[in-house]
Design a protein around this motif. Structure first.
Motif, PDB file in Angstrom:
ATOM      1  N   PHE A 198      -9.202  -6.718   5.127  1.00 60.13           N
ATOM      2  CA  PHE A 198      -9.855  -5.904   4.101  1.00 60.13           C
ATOM      3  C   PHE A 198      -9.398  -4.444   4.212  1.00 60.13           C
ATOM      4  O   PHE A 198      -9.060  -3.803   3.210  1.00 60.13           O
ATOM      5  CB  PHE A 198     -11.370  -5.991   4.266  1.00 60.13           C
ATOM      6  N   ALA A 199      -9.391  -3.928   5.440  1.00 61.14           N
ATOM      7  CA  ALA A 199      -8.977  -2.542   5.668  1.00 61.14           C
ATOM      8  C   ALA A 199      -7.512  -2.344   5.293  1.00 61.14           C
ATOM      9  O   ALA A 199      -7.140  -1.330   4.690  1.00 61.14           O
ATOM     10  CB  ALA A 199      -9.211  -2.155   7.127  1.00 61.14           C
ATOM     11  N   HIS A 200      -6.669  -3.324   5.643  1.00 60.52           N
ATOM     12  CA  HIS A 200      -5.249  -3.236   5.315  1.00 60.52           C
ATOM     13  C   HIS A 200      -5.039  -3.205   3.805  1.00 60.52           C
ATOM     14  O   HIS A 200      -4.258  -2.409   3.277  1.00 60.52           O
ATOM     15  CB  HIS A 200      -4.498  -4.418   5.924  1.00 60.52           C
ATOM     16  N   GLY A 201      -5.767  -4.081   3.102  1.00 58.89           N
ATOM     17  CA  GLY A 201      -5.657  -4.096   1.647  1.00 58.89           C
ATOM     18  C   GLY A 201      -6.097  -2.787   1.027  1.00 58.89           C
ATOM     19  O   GLY A 201      -5.525  -2.326   0.031  1.00 58.89           O
ATOM     20  N   SER A 202      -7.091  -2.158   1.631  1.00 63.85           N
ATOM     21  CA  SER A 202      -7.611  -0.903   1.087  1.00 63.85           C
ATOM     22  C   SER A 202      -6.638   0.252   1.244  1.00 63.85           C
ATOM     23  O   SER A 202      -6.715   1.237   0.514  1.00 63.85           O
ATOM     24  CB  SER A 202      -8.937  -0.544   1.778  1.00 63.85           C
ATOM     25  N   ASN A 203      -5.716   0.155   2.188  1.00 64.86           N
ATOM     26  CA  ASN A 203      -4.825   1.277   2.489  1.00 64.86           C
ATOM     27  C   ASN A 203      -3.366   0.991   2.162  1.00 64.86           C
ATOM     28  O   ASN A 203      -2.703   1.766   1.485  1.00 64.86           O
ATOM     29  CB  ASN A 203      -4.963   1.673   3.965  1.00 64.86           C
ATOM     30  N   ASP A 204      -2.855  -0.152   2.604  1.00 64.68           N
ATOM     31  CA  ASP A 204      -1.408  -0.356   2.597  1.00 64.68           C
ATOM     32  C   ASP A 204      -0.851  -0.997   1.335  1.00 64.68           C
ATOM     33  O   ASP A 204       0.364  -0.957   1.120  1.00 64.68           O
ATOM     34  CB  ASP A 204      -1.001  -1.178   3.823  1.00 64.68           C
ATOM     35  N   VAL A 205      -1.704  -1.593   0.498  1.00 64.61           N
ATOM     36  CA  VAL A 205      -1.193  -2.105  -0.779  1.00 64.61           C
ATOM     37  C   VAL A 205      -0.626  -0.948  -1.604  1.00 64.61           C
ATOM     38  O   VAL A 205       0.337  -1.100  -2.354  1.00 64.61           O
ATOM     39  CB  VAL A 205      -2.303  -2.834  -1.565  1.00 64.61           C
ATOM     40  N   ALA A 206      -1.208   0.237  -1.426  1.00 60.01           N
ATOM     41  CA  ALA A 206      -0.742   1.423  -2.153  1.00 60.01           C
ATOM     42  C   ALA A 206       0.719   1.744  -1.845  1.00 60.01           C
ATOM     43  O   ALA A 206       1.417   2.341  -2.674  1.00 60.01           O
ATOM     44  CB  ALA A 206      -1.616   2.629  -1.800  1.00 60.01           C
ATOM     45  N   ASN A 207       1.198   1.339  -0.674  1.00 59.58           N
ATOM     46  CA  ASN A 207       2.586   1.600  -0.323  1.00 59.58           C
ATOM     47  C   ASN A 207       3.552   0.871  -1.257  1.00 59.58           C
ATOM     48  O   ASN A 207       4.678   1.310  -1.477  1.00 59.58           O
ATOM     49  CB  ASN A 207       2.868   1.169   1.119  1.00 59.58           C
ATOM     50  N   ALA A 208       3.112  -0.261  -1.794  1.00 62.92           N
ATOM     51  CA  ALA A 208       3.957  -1.026  -2.708  1.00 62.92           C
ATOM     52  C   ALA A 208       3.781  -0.591  -4.147  1.00 62.92           C
ATOM     53  O   ALA A 208       4.748  -0.497  -4.905  1.00 62.92           O
ATOM     54  CB  ALA A 208       3.651  -2.523  -2.577  1.00 62.92           C
ATOM     55  N   ILE A 209       2.530  -0.316  -4.545  1.00 65.79           N
ATOM     56  CA  ILE A 209       2.287  -0.113  -5.974  1.00 65.79           C
ATOM     57  C   ILE A 209       2.032   1.352  -6.359  1.00 65.79           C
ATOM     58  O   ILE A 209       1.953   1.657  -7.549  1.00 65.79           O
ATOM     59  CB  ILE A 209       1.131  -1.024  -6.464  1.00 65.79           C
ATOM     60  N   GLY A 210       1.920   2.235  -5.383  1.00 64.70           N
ATOM     61  CA  GLY A 210       1.722   3.647  -5.695  1.00 64.70           C
ATOM     62  C   GLY A 210       2.804   4.213  -6.608  1.00 64.70           C
ATOM     63  O   GLY A 210       2.503   4.813  -7.642  1.00 64.70           O
ATOM     64  N   PRO A 211       4.089   4.027  -6.261  1.00 62.18           N
ATOM     65  CA  PRO A 211       5.152   4.513  -7.147  1.00 62.18           C
ATOM     66  C   PRO A 211       5.139   3.842  -8.519  1.00 62.18           C
ATOM     67  O   PRO A 211       5.438   4.470  -9.531  1.00 62.18           O
ATOM     68  CB  PRO A 211       6.431   4.157  -6.375  1.00 62.18           C
ATOM     69  N   LEU A 212       4.803   2.540  -8.558  1.00 65.41           N
ATOM     70  CA  LEU A 212       4.696   1.840  -9.838  1.00 65.41           C
ATOM     71  C   LEU A 212       3.602   2.464 -10.706  1.00 65.41           C
ATOM     72  O   LEU A 212       3.773   2.675 -11.905  1.00 65.41           O
ATOM     73  CB  LEU A 212       4.369   0.361  -9.621  1.00 65.41           C
ATOM     74  N   TYR A 213       2.475   2.732 -10.057  1.00 62.18           N
ATOM     75  CA  TYR A 213       1.347   3.321 -10.789  1.00 62.18           C
ATOM     76  C   TYR A 213       1.754   4.672 -11.389  1.00 62.18           C
ATOM     77  O   TYR A 213       1.403   4.984 -12.534  1.00 62.18           O
ATOM     78  CB  TYR A 213       0.156   3.491  -9.846  1.00 62.18           C
ATOM     79  N   ALA A 214       2.478   5.467 -10.609  1.00 60.16           N
ATOM     80  CA  ALA A 214       2.899   6.786 -11.091  1.00 60.16           C
ATOM     81  C   ALA A 214       3.731   6.671 -12.367  1.00 60.16           C
ATOM     82  O   ALA A 214       3.536   7.430 -13.321  1.00 60.16           O
ATOM     83  CB  ALA A 214       3.701   7.503 -10.002  1.00 60.16           C
TER      84      ALA A 214
END
Length: 346
Positions: A198-214
């Protein structure tokens, strides 16, 4: 946005998520497998549920930091939105290539380091072209992220050491049947495995989709059907991460679960509970933190509780060496990748 570029971004984001699952989530769950509390198949099922929950409930906070907190994309998009899209594609690919290489050599590296370094590389490209200046890069945000990378393994180690010290003093030392007591902690470690996913999903998924979101947010995409843009991308990232864990995660699981120190259910519980607590606290305030650094620090902490001879410092040396080169390698790789992509798309 160019259709080919949009498809390339989505595929690259999924590839990055796959890498995160193979390396980052694998090392997060490695203690559970290493202590023989769960099999790899059981870990995959738990990870699928709780990784997704963490991503959807808390992942949006860190996504914003990765997407826009380091490089002033608003300034660059004012010059050309296409440049931002190409730059984010280069950043994702650069980070993903490095993680693939590290996973091949069984090294648990920080996916957070990788994506932050590659996004910084894109920022430096923009400085080179005169789109922004060096002072436009958000160095204070970058400094706070870098500081957390050094603090997180120390905090993880200290907290895990203290937890295991209490467990050993209150339960193991007073037990007449230590194997039986260890067996009881299997259920607690299953709970902490859910917690850390749960903690990993809350933090590290952003590493993959953060640039996509931007990029997609810049082009005005609001979402698909009842789901917001962030939810759609977080879902994509979480699915990719679980697939990465299930297809290639065994390599890093072996390193973290068995090569740093001997793990038992009580030690695995202590390391995982400490790691998940530190990571989730950082997700709450929107700060990207390395799950890898925190967990490796926690595993070292419980190992040190058994004495220096219990820890394999040769393995630790190799892991830490890979940490130091991740940011510059990711940044340089992003710069190299940007130019042929720019020639094709710009």
């Amino acid at each position: 946005m160019d259709l080919i570029l949009g498809i390339a971004l989505v595929l690259a984001g999924f590839y990055m998520a796959w890498n995160i699952g193979a390396n980052d989530l694998a090392n997060a769950m490695g203690t559970t497998v290493g202590s023989k509390s769960l099999t790899i198949k059981q870990v995959i099922v738990l990870a699928a549920v709780f990784e997704l929950a963490g991503a959807l409930l808390f992942g949006g906070n860190v996504t914003g930091t990765i997407a826009k907190g380091i490089v002033p994309l608003d300034l660059i998009s004012g010059i050309s939105e296409q440049i931002v899209a190409v730059g984010m594609l280069a950043a994702i690919l650069a980070a993903a290539f490095w993680i693939t290489l590290a996973t091949f050599y069984n090294l648990p590296v920080s996916t957070t380091h990788s994506i932050v370094g590659s996004v910084l590389g894109f920022g430096l490209v923009c400085v080179f072209y005169g789109y922004i200046t060096l002072t436009d890069i958000h160095w204070s945000v970058l400094l706070s992220i870098v500081a957390s990378w050094f603090l997180s393994p120390v905090i993880g180690a200290v907290l895990a050491y203290l937890i295991f010290y209490i467990v050993r003093k209150k339960f193991l030392a007073k037990s007449e049947n230590v194997p039986g007591t260890e067996k009881k902690f299997i259920w607690l470690q299953v709970a902490t495995a859910c917690f850390i996913a749960f903690a990993h999903g809350s933090n590290d998924v952003a590493n993959a989709i953060g640039p996509l979101y931007a990029v997609f947010d810049m082009y005005g995409y609001n979402g698909f059907g009842p789901l917001t843009l962030a939810q759609v991308l977080l879902l994509l990232g979480a699915i990719g991460i679980v697939i990465g864990l299930s297809t290639w995660g065994y390599k890093v699981i072996d390193t973290v679960g068995s090569k740093i120190t001997e793990l038992t259910p009580t030690r695995g519980f202590s390391a995982q509970f400490a790691t998940a607590s530190v990571v989730l606290a950082h997700s709450f305030v929107g700060l990207p933190i390395s799950t890898t650094h925190t967990l490796v620090g926690a595993v070292i902490g419980v190992g040190l509780a058994g004495g220096l001879s219990s820890v394999n410092f040769k393995v630790i040396k190799n892991i830490v060496s890979s940490w130091f080169i991740t940011v510059p390698v990711a940044a340089i790789t992003c710069i190299i990748i940007f130019f042929p992509l720019g020639w094709f798309f710009l």
